[in-house]
Scaffold this motif. Structure first.
Motif, PDB file in Angstrom:
ATOM      1  N   ASN A   1      -8.681  -2.292  -2.575  1.00  0.00           N
ATOM      2  CA  ASN A   1      -8.193  -1.473  -3.683  1.00  0.00           C
ATOM      3  C   ASN A   1      -7.503  -0.184  -3.236  1.00  0.00           C
ATOM      4  OD1 ASN A   1      -9.247  -3.229  -5.713  1.00  0.00           O
ATOM      5  ND2 ASN A   1     -11.285  -2.431  -5.262  1.00  0.00           N
ATOM      6  N   TRP A   2      -8.010   0.451  -2.192  1.00  0.00           N
ATOM      7  CA  TRP A   2      -7.395   1.663  -1.669  1.00  0.00           C
ATOM      8  C   TRP A   2      -7.838   1.866  -0.236  1.00  0.00           C
ATOM      9  CZ3 TRP A   2     -10.941   5.159   0.054  1.00  0.00           C
ATOM     10  CH2 TRP A   2     -12.203   5.173  -0.556  1.00  0.00           C
TER      11      TRP A   2
ATOM     12  N   VAL B   1       0.857  -1.181   0.000  1.00  0.00           N
ATOM     13  CA  VAL B   1       0.000   0.000   0.000  1.00  0.00           C
ATOM     14  C   VAL B   1       0.895   1.233   0.000  1.00  0.00           C
ATOM     15  CG1 VAL B   1      -0.198   0.058   2.529  1.00  0.00           C
ATOM     16  CG2 VAL B   1      -1.942   1.167   1.125  1.00  0.00           C
TER      17      VAL B   1
ATOM     18  N   TRP C   1      -3.078   3.766  -2.613  1.00  0.00           N
ATOM     19  CA  TRP C   1      -3.477   2.677  -3.497  1.00  0.00           C
ATOM     20  C   TRP C   1      -2.944   1.375  -2.921  1.00  0.00           C
ATOM     21  CZ3 TRP C   1       0.006  -0.512  -6.142  1.00  0.00           C
ATOM     22  CH2 TRP C   1      -0.573  -1.433  -7.016  1.00  0.00           C
ATOM     23  N   SER C   2      -3.738   0.315  -3.000  1.00  0.00           N
ATOM     24  CA  SER C   2      -3.357  -0.956  -2.406  1.00  0.00           C
ATOM     25  C   SER C   2      -3.372  -2.078  -3.438  1.00  0.00           C
ATOM     26  CB  SER C   2      -4.315  -1.312  -1.261  1.00  0.00           C
ATOM     27  OG  SER C   2      -4.067  -2.628  -0.794  1.00  0.00           O
TER      28      SER C   2
ATOM     29  N   GLY D   1       0.964   5.814  -1.094  1.00  0.00           N
ATOM     30  CA  GLY D   1       0.265   6.985  -1.611  1.00  0.00           C
ATOM     31  C   GLY D   1       0.825   8.274  -1.053  1.00  0.00           C
TER      32      GLY D   1
END
Length: 217
Positions: free
Chosen positions: A109-110, A66, A90-91, A68
């Motif tokens: 997903n995030w 992850v 974002w993951s 960002g």
């Protein structure tokens, strides 16, 4: 030829200037002000899945990268610090169910956070220890292995964590921290499950270990 004392004067002034540049910033470093940064780390998460109300998968694991950006603001009084911070990442965290064939697939997903930070900078220096807490959000996706149907939704939960940060100079700092997000019961009336035909998936929690580098204005 210049007199010898002329060179000695210039050398002395240069030495003083160099020494001033080398004074450690921990002699009164100020953490106050706005900052932006980038973060990256590793996330693990747990999910429960029911089929027609029967628990078929308990603590199904999701894990992965992850990373960002983050933004925040600090206020410092003596050695104590109060701050607010928000981040979004974002993951690539994914996981599979226990079935041998056509296993369920899970993705985060995030994720993001809105947190308050409380910290202490010993000696008003460049080393900061802090705890943080607030809200967590995450986008979770379920793909049913038997049918291939997919559904995603946004979860809202609570977040707590702690970390340590070090300032290299007046603008740049780096940190390492641990964050625990609890989505089990939701907050503000937000649901904490995805319903897809007979299946119901509940995102329970996430644990994140991450590093960040920040620029303070």
């Amino acid at each position: 030829m210049y007199p010898i004392d002329h060179f000695n004067s210039r050398s002395f002034v240069t030495s003083l200037s160099f020494a001033a540049d080398m004074v450690p910033i921990d002699q009164g470093y100020d953490w106050s002000g706005p900052y932006i940064g980038l973060h990256a780390g590793y996330l693990t998460s747990n999910t429960d899945v029911t089929d027609l109300g029967v628990l078929v998968e308990s603590n199904a694991n999701i894990e992965g990268f992850v990373g960002g950006a983050l933004v925040g603001y600090n206020l410092q009084k003596d050695s104590l610090l109060f701050g607010i911070e928000a981040d979004l990442g974002w993951s690539a965290a994914k996981g599979s169910g226990i079935a041998v064939n056509n296993a369920n697939q899970y993705e985060l997903n995030w994720d993001g956070h809105a947190r308050v930070r409380l910290g202490v900078a010993p000696g008003e220096g460049q080393f900061l220890l802090y705890v943080a807490g607030g809200l967590a959000v995450a986008d979770f996706k379920l793909t049913v292995g038997d049918t291939g149907q997919t559904k995603s939704d946004t979860y809202v939960g609570t977040s707590i964590g702690a970390g340590a940060e070090y300032a290299f100079n007046q603008n740049m700092s780096a940190r390492i921290e641990y964050i625990y997000d609890n989505y089990k019961n939701g907050v503000f009336g937000a649901k904490n499950w995805i319903q897809l035909d007979d299946y119901s998936a509940k995102l329970k929690n996430s644990s994140i270990i991450r590093a960040a580098i920040n620029y303070k204005f």
